[in-house]
Design an enzyme around this catalytic site. Sequence first.
Site, mmCIF file in Angstrom:
data_model
loop_
_atom_site.group_PDB
_atom_site.id
_atom_site.type_symbol
_atom_site.label_atom_id
_atom_site.label_comp_id
_atom_site.label_asym_id
_atom_site.label_seq_id
_atom_site.Cartn_x
_atom_site.Cartn_y
_atom_site.Cartn_z
ATOM 1 N N TYR A 1 -89.295 -115.175 -33.047
ATOM 2 C CA TYR A 1 -90.648 -115.627 -32.721
ATOM 3 C C TYR A 1 -91.640 -114.556 -33.138
ATOM 4 O O TYR A 1 -91.485 -113.380 -32.811
ATOM 5 C CB TYR A 1 -90.760 -115.885 -31.213
ATOM 6 C CG TYR A 1 -92.119 -116.347 -30.759
ATOM 7 C CD1 TYR A 1 -92.576 -117.627 -31.055
ATOM 8 C CD2 TYR A 1 -92.944 -115.504 -30.013
ATOM 9 C CE1 TYR A 1 -93.824 -118.056 -30.627
ATOM 10 C CE2 TYR A 1 -94.198 -115.926 -29.584
ATOM 11 C CZ TYR A 1 -94.633 -117.203 -29.890
ATOM 12 O OH TYR A 1 -95.862 -117.627 -29.464
ATOM 13 N N ASP B 1 -91.321 -106.901 -37.244
ATOM 14 C CA ASP B 1 -92.075 -107.319 -36.067
ATOM 15 C C ASP B 1 -91.543 -106.512 -34.892
ATOM 16 O O ASP B 1 -90.522 -106.841 -34.299
ATOM 17 C CB ASP B 1 -91.902 -108.826 -35.834
ATOM 18 C CG ASP B 1 -92.696 -109.322 -34.636
ATOM 19 O OD1 ASP B 1 -93.116 -108.485 -33.810
ATOM 20 O OD2 ASP B 1 -92.880 -110.542 -34.509
ATOM 21 N N LYS C 1 -97.808 -105.435 -27.121
ATOM 22 C CA LYS C 1 -97.210 -105.162 -25.817
ATOM 23 C C LYS C 1 -97.394 -103.707 -25.377
ATOM 24 O O LYS C 1 -98.433 -103.341 -24.863
ATOM 25 C CB LYS C 1 -95.748 -105.593 -25.796
ATOM 26 C CG LYS C 1 -95.572 -107.113 -26.009
ATOM 27 C CD LYS C 1 -94.141 -107.556 -25.802
ATOM 28 C CE LYS C 1 -93.932 -109.027 -26.141
ATOM 29 N NZ LYS C 1 -94.538 -109.957 -25.179
#
Length: 424
Positions: free
Chosen positions: A138, A233, A261
């Site tokens: 994702y 990523d 994050k």
Amino acid sequence: MSLFEEAKKYIPGGVNSPVRAFGSVGGEPVFISKGKGSKIYDVKGKEYIDYVCSWGPLIVGHSNERIVSRLKEVIENGTSFGAPTELEIELAKLVVEYVPSIEMVRMVNSGTEAVMSAIRLARAYTDRKKIVKFEGCYHGHSDSLLVKAGSGALTFNQPSSPGVPDEFAKLTLIADYNDIESVKKLFKENKDEIAAVIIEPVAGNMGVVLPKGNFLKELESVCKNEGTLLIFDEIITGFRLAKGGAQEYFGIDPDITTLGKIIGGGLPVGAYGGKKEIMEMISPVGPVYQAGTLSGNPLAMAAGIETLKILGEEGFYDKLREKSNKLWEGFRENCNKLGLKFAFNCIESMGSLFFKEGVVESFADAVESDTKLYATFFHKMLAKGINLAPSQFEAMFVSSSHSEEDIDKTIKIHYEVLKEMFGN
């Protein structure tokens, strides 16, 4: 009327991010009022040991005193100016210092925005249109990447989304995670057409799935040979596996890295960075346009700076690894005691228990998990004060604020719950 029922009157599904709705585990979501250290507290005052950690950002725990204190200082001077600040330079310097492949970095407001911008940059740099992603990984909800995705898209059985034009999807080629031959096949079929390969170096959105053997090294080699950019990523793994992220941990040199994050210390933030030659194609130096009103805002920068400073202190990762390993080993021992052969994947402070036997090394393995068993497990753990992700296909996160007592209590409750479920 419950808060969830009230929320559904005004917010689609009652939540602002789909997995929060408890759709895959049933029941109503718990509404949280505060967090401190390793604990969160719901609106009724019940305490939970938290292993969601806001889906990964809170590596130093909730309401860390240093971060809160710094935010109070900064907020007195304003929340956003739409102009450069010294804080942006300070955080950028830390990122460049910590992350091996990053020579320049651009701040944005979310992981989705970081990935979207990185893809645009890769296409411009290579003058190619197609990209390769891996099934079950994702990378946010931008159109080009919401194809056979993980995270909430997998939880709700929507690996592709309505509203994504076929024309966009056709430019996104799908490979199998941990299968280098599937990547080579795509390159053979799309010679000189692939701008970038994007990958979660450790998959964290179909549960935790680790790269096998030399898979990442081979992927790096294929990309270099084909003139294709490799995008890591690291929105989950960045500053989680090591100070320099997964690329430091595995010794890989990606061309572009996306971050999110942890880099924001619990505030909304994202970033993408890479080699200077590539990054200087971004406006205003180069022709690739990307902008953001709140990009680099003082609050997110301050929280990120304090977080990265804490992570840079001697012994931080050694201590985090020690308590994480104690938890993971406790879980494995519990399963062994009860004769359960469920798969358990972990790396540093990330872990996932899959309710299936055998290994989980790919998307196909992960989706064989029994989601109904996970739902039962989740609710029993929650009732006993342990907060896990409300989905089989997410990760557990350990923070530096989790105490020995937290770990021991969690292992004990884990054993009790599995024993209740399987009657051994």
